[in-house]
Design a protein around this motif. Structure first.
Motif, mmCIF file in Angstrom:
data_model
loop_
_atom_site.group_PDB
_atom_site.id
_atom_site.type_symbol
_atom_site.label_atom_id
_atom_site.label_comp_id
_atom_site.label_asym_id
_atom_site.label_seq_id
_atom_site.Cartn_x
_atom_site.Cartn_y
_atom_site.Cartn_z
ATOM 1 N N ARG A 101 0.852 -1.187 0.000
ATOM 2 C CA ARG A 101 0.000 0.000 0.000
ATOM 3 C C ARG A 101 0.891 1.241 0.000
ATOM 4 N N SER A 102 0.356 2.336 -0.535
ATOM 5 C CA SER A 102 1.133 3.575 -0.531
ATOM 6 C C SER A 102 0.911 4.301 0.801
ATOM 7 N N LEU A 103 1.992 4.785 1.361
ATOM 8 C CA LEU A 103 1.960 5.477 2.647
ATOM 9 C C LEU A 103 2.658 6.820 2.506
ATOM 10 N N GLU A 104 2.057 7.845 3.017
ATOM 11 C CA GLU A 104 2.677 9.164 2.979
ATOM 12 C C GLU A 104 2.704 9.784 4.364
ATOM 13 N N LEU A 105 1.536 9.982 4.931
ATOM 14 C CA LEU A 105 1.428 10.608 6.242
ATOM 15 C C LEU A 105 2.016 9.725 7.336
ATOM 16 N N GLU A 106 1.816 8.420 7.228
ATOM 17 C CA GLU A 106 2.288 7.504 8.258
ATOM 18 C C GLU A 106 3.805 7.504 8.372
ATOM 19 N N ILE A 107 4.478 7.609 7.245
ATOM 20 C CA ILE A 107 5.947 7.630 7.270
ATOM 21 C C ILE A 107 6.452 8.893 7.962
ATOM 22 N N LEU A 108 5.838 10.027 7.660
ATOM 23 C CA LEU A 108 6.259 11.280 8.302
ATOM 24 C C LEU A 108 6.026 11.261 9.808
ATOM 25 N N CYS A 109 4.901 10.718 10.228
ATOM 26 C CA CYS A 109 4.601 10.677 11.662
ATOM 27 C C CYS A 109 5.502 9.703 12.407
ATOM 28 N N SER A 110 5.843 8.591 11.773
ATOM 29 C CA SER A 110 6.662 7.597 12.462
ATOM 30 C C SER A 110 8.123 8.021 12.552
ATOM 31 N N VAL A 111 8.588 8.783 11.596
ATOM 32 C CA VAL A 111 9.997 9.192 11.592
ATOM 33 C C VAL A 111 10.256 10.334 12.572
ATOM 34 N N ASN A 112 9.290 11.181 12.814
ATOM 35 C CA ASN A 112 9.504 12.405 13.577
ATOM 36 C C ASN A 112 9.187 12.311 15.060
ATOM 37 N N ILE A 113 9.137 11.135 15.652
ATOM 38 C CA ILE A 113 8.771 11.005 17.063
ATOM 39 C C ILE A 113 9.765 11.731 17.968
ATOM 40 N N LEU A 114 11.056 11.609 17.705
ATOM 41 C CA LEU A 114 12.038 12.296 18.548
ATOM 42 C C LEU A 114 11.934 13.807 18.422
ATOM 43 N N GLN A 115 11.635 14.276 17.234
ATOM 44 C CA GLN A 115 11.462 15.715 17.045
ATOM 45 C C GLN A 115 10.248 16.212 17.824
ATOM 46 N N PHE A 116 9.155 15.460 17.837
ATOM 47 C CA PHE A 116 7.976 15.844 18.609
ATOM 48 C C PHE A 116 8.310 15.941 20.095
ATOM 49 N N ILE A 117 9.071 14.985 20.593
ATOM 50 C CA ILE A 117 9.427 14.974 22.013
ATOM 51 C C ILE A 117 10.288 16.179 22.366
ATOM 52 N N PHE A 118 11.319 16.443 21.570
ATOM 53 C CA PHE A 118 12.230 17.531 21.895
ATOM 54 C C PHE A 118 11.587 18.904 21.707
ATOM 55 N N ILE A 119 10.687 19.060 20.760
ATOM 56 C CA ILE A 119 9.990 20.342 20.607
ATOM 57 C C ILE A 119 9.116 20.600 21.829
ATOM 58 N N ALA A 120 8.408 19.571 22.302
ATOM 59 C CA ALA A 120 7.563 19.746 23.484
ATOM 60 C C ALA A 120 8.403 20.070 24.716
ATOM 61 N N LEU A 121 9.528 19.404 24.879
ATOM 62 C CA LEU A 121 10.395 19.687 26.026
ATOM 63 C C LEU A 121 10.984 21.092 25.950
ATOM 64 N N ARG A 122 11.318 21.536 24.760
ATOM 65 C CA ARG A 122 11.883 22.875 24.595
ATOM 66 C C ARG A 122 10.825 23.951 24.860
ATOM 67 N N LEU A 123 9.589 23.725 24.400
ATOM 68 C CA LEU A 123 8.539 24.708 24.632
ATOM 69 C C LEU A 123 8.177 24.823 26.109
ATOM 70 N N ASP A 124 8.328 23.742 26.860
ATOM 71 C CA ASP A 124 8.080 23.779 28.299
ATOM 72 C C ASP A 124 9.307 24.236 29.081
ATOM 73 N N THR A 125 10.362 24.613 28.409
ATOM 74 C CA THR A 125 11.656 25.046 28.964
ATOM 75 C C THR A 125 12.253 24.016 29.919
ATOM 76 N N ILE A 126 11.988 22.753 29.657
ATOM 77 C CA ILE A 126 12.691 21.689 30.384
ATOM 78 C C ILE A 126 14.091 21.563 29.809
ATOM 79 N N ILE A 127 14.197 21.730 28.504
ATOM 80 C CA ILE A 127 15.488 21.801 27.839
ATOM 81 C C ILE A 127 15.756 23.280 27.590
ATOM 82 N N LYS A 128 16.871 23.738 28.096
ATOM 83 C CA LYS A 128 17.214 25.149 27.937
ATOM 84 C C LYS A 128 18.325 25.274 26.909
ATOM 85 N N CYS A 129 18.268 26.331 26.142
ATOM 86 C CA CYS A 129 19.273 26.580 25.118
ATOM 87 C C CYS A 129 20.490 27.221 25.784
ATOM 88 N N CYS A 130 21.665 26.658 25.534
ATOM 89 C CA CYS A 130 22.876 27.202 26.163
ATOM 90 C C CYS A 130 23.720 28.002 25.175
#
Length: 88
Positions: free
Chosen positions: A55-84
């Motif tokens: 089957r052809s997949l487009e959206l599913e591939i993008l969502c499955s690849v970007n899990i780490l990016q989703f986590i780090f963006i959420a942590l950065r927006l909550d200022t748990i990760i601070k920019c040095c």
């Protein structure tokens, strides 16, 4: 079809939570990103199923690849990760 509907409903829930967070500011960004955290494992399963059934997949591939990016963006927006760095 059911997997695609579930993924789209979770993405809609994410959009609604983002709008609510921007309007009210009442909850953490990690809670806003929670639907994306649930979309990623479902997308991995959908990718495996789709590749096995040719089957052809487009959206599913993008969502499955970007899990780490989703986590780090959420942590950065909550200022748990601070920019040095000294960027403006």
């Amino acid at each position: 079809m059911l997997i695609a509907v579930g993924i789209h409903l979770l993405l809609l829930m994410f959009e609604v939570l983002v709008c609510d967070r921007i309007e009210r500011g009442s909850h953490f960004w990690l809670l806003v990103f929670m639907p994306l955290f649930f979309v990623s494992p479902v997308s991995v399963a959908a990718c495996v199923w789709g590749f096995r059934h040719d089957r052809s997949l487009e959206l599913e591939i993008l969502c499955s690849v970007n899990i780490l990016q989703f986590i780090f963006i959420a942590l950065r927006l909550d200022t748990i990760i601070k920019c040095c760095c000294n960027w403006p």
